[in-house]
Design an enzyme around this catalytic site. Structure first.
Site, short mmCIF file in Angstrom:
data_model
loop_
_atom_site.label_atom_id
_atom_site.label_comp_id
_atom_site.label_asym_id
_atom_site.label_seq_id
_atom_site.Cartn_x
_atom_site.Cartn_y
_atom_site.Cartn_z
N ALA A 126 0.80 -1.22 0.00
CA ALA A 126 0.00 0.00 0.00
C ALA A 126 0.84 1.28 0.00
CB ALA A 126 -0.95 -0.01 1.18
N ASP A 142 -5.24 -1.25 -6.72
CA ASP A 142 -5.64 0.02 -7.35
C ASP A 142 -5.33 0.12 -8.84
OD1 ASP A 142 -2.83 0.55 -7.42
OD2 ASP A 142 -2.92 1.48 -5.45
N HIS A 188 -3.73 -9.55 -4.51
CA HIS A 188 -5.01 -9.32 -3.84
C HIS A 188 -6.11 -8.85 -4.79
CE1 HIS A 188 -2.62 -8.88 0.17
NE2 HIS A 188 -2.79 -10.12 -0.20
N CYS A 207 -26.26 -7.03 -11.08
CA CYS A 207 -26.19 -7.35 -12.51
C CYS A 207 -27.58 -7.25 -13.13
CB CYS A 207 -25.66 -8.78 -12.62
SG CYS A 207 -25.47 -9.38 -14.29
N ASN A 225 11.23 1.72 2.73
CA ASN A 225 10.04 2.05 3.53
C ASN A 225 10.29 3.37 4.24
OD1 ASN A 225 7.83 1.92 5.58
ND2 ASN A 225 7.61 -0.15 4.77
N ILE A 261 8.91 6.20 -1.08
CA ILE A 261 9.35 5.40 -2.22
C ILE A 261 9.32 6.17 -3.54
CG2 ILE A 261 7.08 4.30 -2.59
CD1 ILE A 261 8.82 1.69 -3.08
P1 NAD Z 1 0.28 -1.61 5.08
O1 NAD Z 1 -0.71 -0.53 5.19
O2 NAD Z 1 0.24 -2.72 6.05
O3 NAD Z 1 1.75 -1.01 5.10
C1 NAD Z 1 2.11 0.09 4.35
C2 NAD Z 1 3.60 0.28 4.57
O4 NAD Z 1 4.04 1.26 3.65
C3 NAD Z 1 3.97 0.76 5.95
O5 NAD Z 1 5.06 -0.01 6.40
C4 NAD Z 1 4.37 2.24 5.74
O6 NAD Z 1 5.42 2.63 6.58
C5 NAD Z 1 4.83 2.20 4.30
N1 NAD Z 1 4.67 3.46 3.57
C6 NAD Z 1 3.59 4.28 3.51
N2 NAD Z 1 3.78 5.28 2.64
C7 NAD Z 1 5.04 5.10 2.14
C8 NAD Z 1 5.83 5.82 1.20
N3 NAD Z 1 5.36 6.90 0.58
N4 NAD Z 1 7.06 5.34 0.94
C9 NAD Z 1 7.55 4.24 1.55
N5 NAD Z 1 6.86 3.54 2.45
C10 NAD Z 1 5.61 3.95 2.73
O7 NAD Z 1 0.13 -2.17 3.61
P2 NAD Z 1 0.46 -3.59 3.00
O8 NAD Z 1 1.71 -4.12 3.59
O9 NAD Z 1 0.35 -3.43 1.56
O10 NAD Z 1 -0.70 -4.55 3.47
C11 NAD Z 1 -2.00 -4.16 3.66
C12 NAD Z 1 -3.08 -4.67 2.72
O11 NAD Z 1 -3.80 -3.54 2.34
C13 NAD Z 1 -2.66 -5.28 1.46
O12 NAD Z 1 -3.18 -6.53 1.49
C14 NAD Z 1 -3.37 -4.47 0.34
O13 NAD Z 1 -4.13 -5.34 -0.45
C15 NAD Z 1 -4.30 -3.57 1.03
N6 NAD Z 1 -4.37 -2.14 0.60
C16 NAD Z 1 -4.21 -1.77 -0.70
C17 NAD Z 1 -4.24 -0.42 -1.07
C18 NAD Z 1 -4.06 -0.04 -2.51
O14 NAD Z 1 -4.44 -0.81 -3.38
N7 NAD Z 1 -3.47 1.11 -2.81
C19 NAD Z 1 -4.39 0.56 -0.10
C20 NAD Z 1 -4.57 0.16 1.23
C21 NAD Z 1 -4.53 -1.20 1.55
#
Ligand code: NAD
Length: 240
Positions: free
Chosen positions: A23, A105, A120, A149, A212, A230
């Protein structure tokens, strides 16, 4: 920064890079993650998000599921950021083999990445649970309440909910890419959601990079830890 130079050298030297992200890759595109301080899990709802986006909750209470899902998980206006764009560019240059993502996304594809393994699922694919008809994101957004639907069946997003299993084919392919990678870059994930987080165990090389903005439980296993956002990190390493 010494770490950035090291990462740049490893990227320059490799033509077998694999990226595994979460995420945090999309927060700079305006999509909140789940576990940062301002992330989804720290906001207030009637039920915790893990409960609402679980399979049993979806079955029991599709109205509430869809209210949360549409309000909090769909970001149709979001655009790829420098991290998505840099990864697409590295693939185009023949250096990066695959992006494996926990995100739903679709921003890696929007940036131009071709080999994207969505562990996912994706908000862009939705299917009728009765007849199987396909609906895109705009279709879902255009329907009030629980999307239905033409045949009357409920439409379900092709997103892996809590209590549901991952697609085995996608998982196998991800394992294979990671097993054969010489540089594995893991970014923007807290590495706490299994089985996705267990993928790190398949890496056999000696250039494991973690990017991270905060510390993760896996930092000690990395050969290189780059602290920072990132998108900012990649924009300093890959010319866009
Ligand atoms: P998480 O929320 O558990 O962890 C996010 C990590 O990213 C954290 O460790 C945080 O410190 C780091 N982070 C946040 N912004 C950052 C940046 N700009 N640069 C670097 N690091 C950054 O997310 P996860 O590990 O992906 O797991 C959570 C679940 O949430 C996943 O299964 C996913 O499917 C889902 N999810 C998806 C989305 C999306 O599609 N964008 C958004 C939210 C959650």
């Amino acid at each position: 920064m010494r770490e950035l130079e090291q990462l740049k050298t490893w990227i320059d030297e490799s033509s077998n890079i694999v990226f595994f992200g979460g995420a945090g890759v999309s927060t700079e595109s305006g999509i909140p993650d789940f576990r940062s301080v301002d992330g989804l899990y720290n906001q207030q709802y009637d039920y915790p998000p893990e409960t609402i986006i679980s399979h049993s909750f979806y079955r029991r209470n599709p109205e509430e599921f869809y209210r949360f899902y549409k309000n909090k998980m769909l970001f149709p206006e979001a655009k790829p950021n420098a991290a998505h764009l840099a990864l697409a560019k590295l693939e185009q240059q023949g250096k990066l083999k695959a992006v494996i993502t926990q995100n739903i996304d679709g921003l890696h594809q929007a940036a131009g990445s071709k080999e994207v393994l969505e562990l996912h699922g994706s908000v862009h694919r939705n299917y009728c649970t009765r007849c199987g008809k396909f609906y895109n994101l705009a279709d879902i957004m255009g329907m009030d309440g629980v999307p239905r639907c033409e045949c009357g069946g409920i439409i379900k997003p092709d997103v892996v909910l809590y209590e549901e299993g991952l697609d085995q084919g996608t998982l196998q392919k991800s394992v294979s890419y990671i097993r054969h990678a010489d540089v594995l870059i893991i970014g923007g994930t807290s590495l706490t959601v299994y089985p996705a987080a267990g993928l790190i165990d398949y890496y056999q090389g000696s250039r494991l990079v973690l990017i991270n903005k905060s510390v993760t439980a896996m930092d000690s296993r990395a050969d290189l830890v780059v602290s920072g956002k990132i998108g900012e990190v990649f924009s300093q390493i890959v010319e866009l």
